[in-house]
Structure formats: C-alpha cells, structure tokens
Scaffold this motif. Structure first.
Motif, short mmCIF file in Angstrom:
data_model
loop_
_atom_site.label_atom_id
_atom_site.label_comp_id
_atom_site.label_asym_id
_atom_site.label_seq_id
_atom_site.Cartn_x
_atom_site.Cartn_y
_atom_site.Cartn_z
N UNK A 26 0.80 -1.22 0.00
CA UNK A 26 0.00 0.00 0.00
C UNK A 26 0.83 1.26 0.00
N UNK A 27 2.06 1.19 -0.49
CA UNK A 27 2.96 2.36 -0.50
C UNK A 27 2.72 3.16 -1.77
N UNK A 28 2.43 4.43 -1.62
CA UNK A 28 2.16 5.31 -2.75
C UNK A 28 3.42 6.12 -3.06
N UNK A 29 4.15 5.71 -4.08
CA UNK A 29 5.36 6.43 -4.48
C UNK A 29 5.06 7.29 -5.71
N UNK A 30 5.39 8.57 -5.69
CA UNK A 30 5.14 9.44 -6.84
C UNK A 30 5.92 8.95 -8.07
N UNK A 31 5.23 8.50 -9.08
CA UNK A 31 5.88 7.86 -10.21
C UNK A 31 6.48 8.86 -11.19
N UNK A 32 5.78 9.95 -11.47
CA UNK A 32 6.25 10.89 -12.49
C UNK A 32 7.62 11.48 -12.13
N UNK B 229 5.98 10.00 5.43
CA UNK B 229 7.37 9.60 5.60
C UNK B 229 7.64 8.25 4.96
N UNK B 230 6.72 7.31 5.13
CA UNK B 230 6.89 5.98 4.53
C UNK B 230 6.97 6.08 3.01
N UNK B 231 6.09 6.85 2.42
CA UNK B 231 6.02 6.92 0.96
C UNK B 231 7.25 7.60 0.35
N UNK B 232 7.69 8.71 0.95
CA UNK B 232 8.85 9.39 0.36
C UNK B 232 10.13 8.57 0.60
N UNK B 233 10.18 7.84 1.70
CA UNK B 233 11.35 6.97 1.92
C UNK B 233 11.43 5.90 0.83
N UNK B 234 10.29 5.30 0.52
CA UNK B 234 10.26 4.30 -0.55
C UNK B 234 10.61 4.92 -1.89
N UNK B 235 10.14 6.15 -2.13
CA UNK B 235 10.44 6.82 -3.39
C UNK B 235 11.91 7.15 -3.55
N UNK B 236 12.53 7.65 -2.49
CA UNK B 236 13.96 7.97 -2.56
C UNK B 236 14.79 6.69 -2.68
N UNK B 237 14.38 5.64 -1.98
CA UNK B 237 15.06 4.35 -2.13
C UNK B 237 14.99 3.86 -3.58
N UNK C 31 11.97 16.30 -5.55
CA UNK C 31 10.73 16.29 -6.33
C UNK C 31 9.75 15.26 -5.79
N UNK C 32 10.25 14.12 -5.34
CA UNK C 32 9.38 13.10 -4.74
C UNK C 32 8.71 13.65 -3.48
N UNK C 33 9.47 14.34 -2.65
CA UNK C 33 8.92 14.91 -1.42
C UNK C 33 7.83 15.94 -1.71
#
Length: 339
Positions: free
Chosen positions: A125-131, A176-184, A162-164
């Motif tokens: 259920x992690x929402x990572x900004x794809x664009x 915090x969970x989502x941006x951590x996954x995005x940066x990873x 940009x993800x943040x």
C-alpha cells in the motif's frame, strides 16, 4: 452363518462398478477416484479392449506432459530464448552506435522503476510518486553519460526533492513511509544504473560494458553450476535457500578468470592481475545484489517482480545482480586504467 475368518462378505451387486472383488495379496488394486458427479466413489480401473461394450468404463487418461522447466519452475527454453535475444540487442546497440545502448539502459530502468513501485503499491500500500521518479531516472542517466558523476549525484538529489514535493499533494498519513520508498527507488534503480552510462562514456566504453556484463554473468553462471553439482553448505538459508558457499566460490572463480582475460586482451592498458581483483569484487557484489533483491521480494511476499520476460520474470529480476555491480566495476576501471 458367519463368514470364515479372513474372507470378505459378497457385495450386494457383484456387477456394480464399486465391487472391488476379493482382496488377495497379488490381485489387489488401488481404487481410482473419477471426476464427475460421483467423484467420491472409488472404482477400479479396467483395461478396455477395442470391443468394449457401450457404457463400459475406460482407463483414466494421463495428464499431458508439461514443457520441461528448470529449477524454480521457470521454462528453460523460454529463458534461453529471451537471454539470447537480449544479448543480441545489447551487442548490436553497443558496437553499432554506442549511444543506442544508453537508450536500452534507459528503457530497462523505466520499466524497472515501474515494476518496483507497482509491487510496493500492491503488496504494501505504498504510494510512491511515479512521475518524478521516471523524469529523474532519465535525468540521472543523461547526466552521468554526458556530464559525469557530480551531475548525476545532483540529479539524484533533485529527484528526491521532487518526490517529497509531489507527495505533498496527498493526505499526510504515511508521508514519511512513501517518500522513503520513493527515494530508495531513485537510488536503487536509476542511480546505480547511471554508472553503466559513465562506463559507456569512456573512449573504450563498449569494451568496458562488455567486461562488466561478462564478469557478472560468469558470477551467476559459475555459482549456479558449482552449487548445483557440489553445493552443500547454505550461504543464506533464510534469504535464498538455493545459494551455497560452494556456489559462491565457483562464481568468484569463473568471474576472476573472465576478468583476467578481458582486462589483458580487451581493455587498453589493462593487466591480468587487475582483472582478477575486478572479477572477485564483481562476483561478491553480484551475489549481494541478488540477495538484496530476494530480501525485497520476500518482504513483499512475491516470487518475481514482473512477468515481462518469459522464463526470467520481470526486468528487475534481471537487474538484481547488475545494478550493485556497476559502481564497483566503474570505480575499479577508473582506478586501474582511467576514465
């Protein structure tokens, strides 16, 4: 009158399909459960002849044989075909116009980012900004190839920012969970792949990429072959039960041999002992990358990251050992023969 000991009472209808007949030590047969409305009624298989009467039972058909698959349930023929096709694309793009290989890498990275973010969303259920991730991936690869590592690092930092910012458009829960996954994701897939672009940018870039790919493939091949034949001691049983220490030794050995030959005869100003070091380091990082990918998939509760490549899984299932090996090979080549 009681039956004699050891004898079975006769069935009410000796001609019924369920009559099992006398149970002797030599003529006993196991019942077969037939599909259909009476699936739970055990009947004995008969051996029909060409003149079987209408209504007489026929033998249960054996299931069709499935295509041979290698260990892990993968279709071996499909895996070999896809591998040969990918190899042809890589060689053609490298030695015709080398910048074309950068587009091959970019396509693989974009698909890999999409696979990883999709699995994170489906399983956790992690929402990572794809664009921002896709745009940042292209920026990192282009910066690494045309401008060098400093600009690639700056592109990574801007992608994280940009993800943040993009995630701020959604509710604050799990921010915090989502941006951590995005940066990873930005670091794990496009940034590590950027070192492939930096190897390609050298004057002998195609030869360096060939060295990088061959030592990594030899690590996987040697580990599989030796582990399959001689593997006994598990390397990391809780992460990847199929890997053994004997297999790791075989992978390191074959990768060192390939590295020595390629550094001596393919890379300008390279020597065999440098190839031994490079091959050993590449084999270790390739194994660690494979284990890291296995950890991610176990955490997500999946076997493969995708289904794009028949017999292989997804793109990320093929990049798992290549991504962490790229910066190590780039660094050693730069130290040994220059950029």
């Amino acid at each position: 009158m009681h039956d004699a000991p050891g004898r079975r009472s006769p069935a009410p209808d000796p001609s019924a399909a369920g009559d099992l007949g006398p149970q002797t030590g030599h003529s006993q047969q196991l019942p077969v459960y037939r599909p259909g409305p009476s699936a739970q009624t055990p009947v004995m298989p008969h051996h029909p002849t060409p003149t079987s009467a209408p209504g007489q039972e026929t033998a249960v058909a054996q299931p069709d044989q499935q295509p041979r698959k290698q260990r892990g349930g993968r279709n071996l023929q499909a895996a070999i075909g896809v591998g040969v096709g990918l190899g042809a694309v890589i060689v053609a793009s490298l030695f015709v116009v080398k910048v074309l290989f950068l587009f091959v890498v970019a396509a693989a990275v974009l698909v890999g980012v999409r696979e990883l973010t999709s699995r994170l969303a489906e399983r956790k259920g992690i929402s990572t900004p794809l664009v921002p991730l896709l745009a940042g991936s292209l920026a990192m690869l282009g910066a690494g190839y045309w401008a060098g590592p400093q600009w690639a690092t700056a592109a990574l930092a801007l992608t994280g920012l940009a993800v943040m910012i993009r995630r701020m458009s959604e509710p604050p829960e799990n921010y915090l969970r989502d941006i951590t996954a995005g940066i990873f994701t930005a670091f794990y897939v496009p940034f590590l792949a950027t070192f492939v672009g930096m190897m390609l940018a050298a004057d002998d870039g195609p030869q360096r990429i060939l060295l990088f790919l061959i030592v990594t493939i030899c690590s996987d091949t040697g580990a599989y072959a030796v582990g399959y034949k001689f593997g006994k001691t598990k390397l990391a049983p809780t992460i990847s039960p199929g890997k053994t220490r004997e297999g790791l030794a075989g992978g390191i050995g074959l990768s060192m041999i390939a590295g020595a030959l390629l550094m001596q005869y393919v890379i300008d100003d390279g020597t065999w002992w440098q190839g031994l070091i490079l091959g050993a380091c590449a084999a270790v990082t390739a194994t660690l990358g494979d284990l890291a990918e296995s950890m991610i998939k176990r955490d997500l509760g999946i076997k493969d990251m995708g289904t794009l490549l028949p017999g292989h899984g997804g793109i990320m299932d093929r990049l798992d050992s290549l991504l962490p090996t790229a910066p190590v090979v780039w660094l050693l080549l730069t130290a040994f023969v220059g950029s």
